[in-house]
Design an enzyme around this catalytic site. Structure first.
Site, PDB file in Angstrom:
ATOM      1  N   TYR A 141       0.860  -1.185   0.000  1.00  0.00           N
ATOM      2  CA  TYR A 141       0.000   0.000   0.000  1.00  0.00           C
ATOM      3  C   TYR A 141       0.897   1.236   0.000  1.00  0.00           C
ATOM      4  O   TYR A 141       1.293   1.771   1.035  1.00  0.00           O
ATOM      5  CB  TYR A 141      -0.939  -0.006   1.206  1.00  0.00           C
ATOM      6  CG  TYR A 141      -1.996  -1.076   1.161  1.00  0.00           C
ATOM      7  CD1 TYR A 141      -2.244  -1.818  -0.005  1.00  0.00           C
ATOM      8  CD2 TYR A 141      -2.780  -1.362   2.272  1.00  0.00           C
ATOM      9  CE1 TYR A 141      -3.220  -2.795  -0.046  1.00  0.00           C
ATOM     10  CE2 TYR A 141      -3.762  -2.339   2.232  1.00  0.00           C
ATOM     11  CZ  TYR A 141      -3.973  -3.060   1.073  1.00  0.00           C
ATOM     12  OH  TYR A 141      -4.948  -4.039   1.038  1.00  0.00           O
ATOM     13  N   HIS A 191      -0.906 -12.228   0.489  1.00  0.00           N
ATOM     14  CA  HIS A 191      -1.754 -11.261  -0.195  1.00  0.00           C
ATOM     15  C   HIS A 191      -2.492 -11.812  -1.410  1.00  0.00           C
ATOM     16  O   HIS A 191      -3.672 -11.521  -1.610  1.00  0.00           O
ATOM     17  CB  HIS A 191      -0.904 -10.054  -0.616  1.00  0.00           C
ATOM     18  CG  HIS A 191      -1.684  -8.791  -0.776  1.00  0.00           C
ATOM     19  ND1 HIS A 191      -1.130  -7.544  -0.611  1.00  0.00           N
ATOM     20  CD2 HIS A 191      -2.983  -8.559  -1.076  1.00  0.00           C
ATOM     21  CE1 HIS A 191      -2.055  -6.610  -0.810  1.00  0.00           C
ATOM     22  NE2 HIS A 191      -3.181  -7.212  -1.096  1.00  0.00           N
ATOM     23  N   SER A 210     -13.099  -4.104  -0.035  1.00  0.00           N
ATOM     24  CA  SER A 210     -14.025  -3.385  -0.929  1.00  0.00           C
ATOM     25  C   SER A 210     -15.476  -3.603  -0.510  1.00  0.00           C
ATOM     26  O   SER A 210     -16.337  -3.894  -1.346  1.00  0.00           O
ATOM     27  CB  SER A 210     -13.824  -3.805  -2.394  1.00  0.00           C
ATOM     28  OG  SER A 210     -12.544  -3.453  -2.854  1.00  0.00           O
ATOM     29  N   GLY A 244     -15.405  -0.867  -3.744  1.00  0.00           N
ATOM     30  CA  GLY A 244     -14.146  -0.316  -4.243  1.00  0.00           C
ATOM     31  C   GLY A 244     -14.006   1.174  -4.007  1.00  0.00           C
ATOM     32  O   GLY A 244     -14.994   1.901  -3.877  1.00  0.00           O
TER      33      GLY A 244
END
Length: 288
Positions: free
Chosen positions: A57, A127, A205, A209
């Site tokens: 991120y 991830h 999300s 999103g």
């Protein structure tokens, strides 16, 4: 503020039933560090104690761990806060690519430990499966890191039921983080399996999103039901997730304090069975 709490899978950890996703604080369009920290503190004030981040991120690979460092700073000396992070994505020149190689995951874990300033990561999630690397090899590396004491609990993200079962043969899985919201039910089978196993499900999300969260009220069914409860469309969308399963822990992302405060308000919304069923039908309307 007191928020109802839920178990974080089999970890024994209890957290607020709504968490916070950190990605909007560190990618394109992100706020200043000061405003980002203010947003995290606003979440804490609402009773949010689960914060989800990842080493990827950031804007690009030159600033890996940006979000982890921001959370570490914002949550310093806040023992009630639980930070979950992820490894397995990379950001070369800002692109999203996977890297599930054992050597990468080991380095990513070490980097996350430094970024978070901890001796062991409470919840470390793989991830995303890397098509170039056998899934069992990647998960096996995370299991090794757990045995070495660098990770306390292991989670998965973006997995199928088959991958979840494969991982369970290797390591105890505490959580699964897949995309799910009113408009996307593609992981419903994974959610049901998590519920059977007592594994926490962290839907990312949850408001469809980052680019769509503000506009979900344009859906007629959602906006009508929101008005009925004197709630925002975002609160109704999160309330629907909460009522869908007891293992659900939504993690809406936010880059502004007002937005995470709004999302946290979903805890006070209790949908009728009829309204929940009508909301469930939204996805079918879209895909029909």
């Amino acid at each position: 503020m007191t928020m109802p709490q839920r178990k974080l899978g089999s970890t024994g950890i209890i957290v607020g039933e709504i968490g916070m996703g950190g990605m909007p604080l560190s990618v394109n369009g992100r706020p200043s560090e000061e405003d980002g920290i203010r947003t995290v503190h606003a979440a804490l004030e609402q009773g949010i104690t689960l914060f989800d981040t990842a080493d990827s991120y950031c804007l690009n690979s030159t600033e890996n761990g940006h979000n982890e460092r921001l959370f570490a700073k914002a949550l310093y000396n806040r023992p009630e806060a639980v930070i979950a992070t992820k490894g397995g994505h990379i950001r070369p020149e800002g692109r999203w690519e996977t890297d599930g190689r054992p050597e990468h995951l080991r380095q990513a874990c070490e980097d996350s430990l430094r970024a978070l300033g901890v001796e062991a990561i409470t919840l470390y999630q793989f991830h995303r499966p890397d098509p170039k690397v056998p899934f069992a090899e990647s998960v096996g590396t995370v299991a090794e890191l757990q045995r070495e004491g660098k990770i306390v609990h292991v989670g998965l993200s973006n997995v199928s039921v088959a991958q979840l079962e494969q991982a369970r043969d290797i390591v105890t899985v505490a959580s699964v983080q897949n995309r799910m919201n009113l408009f996307d039910h593609s992981s419903m089978d994974v959610l049901k399996r998590c519920e059977e196993l007592g594994i926490a499900f962290l839907p990312y999300s949850p408001l469809n999103g980052m680019g769509n969260a503000g506009g979900i009220g344009s859906n007629e069914t959602l906006s009508r039901i929101a008005a009925k409860y004197n709630a925002s469309p975002q609160q109704i969308a999160i309330a629907w997730l909460l009522q869908l399963s007891p293992v659900m822990l939504p993690i809406p992302g936010a880059s502004k304090a007002a937005n995470i405060v709004n999302c946290a308000g979903a805890s006070s919304v209790k949908l009728s069975a009829e309204d929940a069923a009508e909301l469930t039908g939204i996805a079918a309307q879209i895909t029909a």
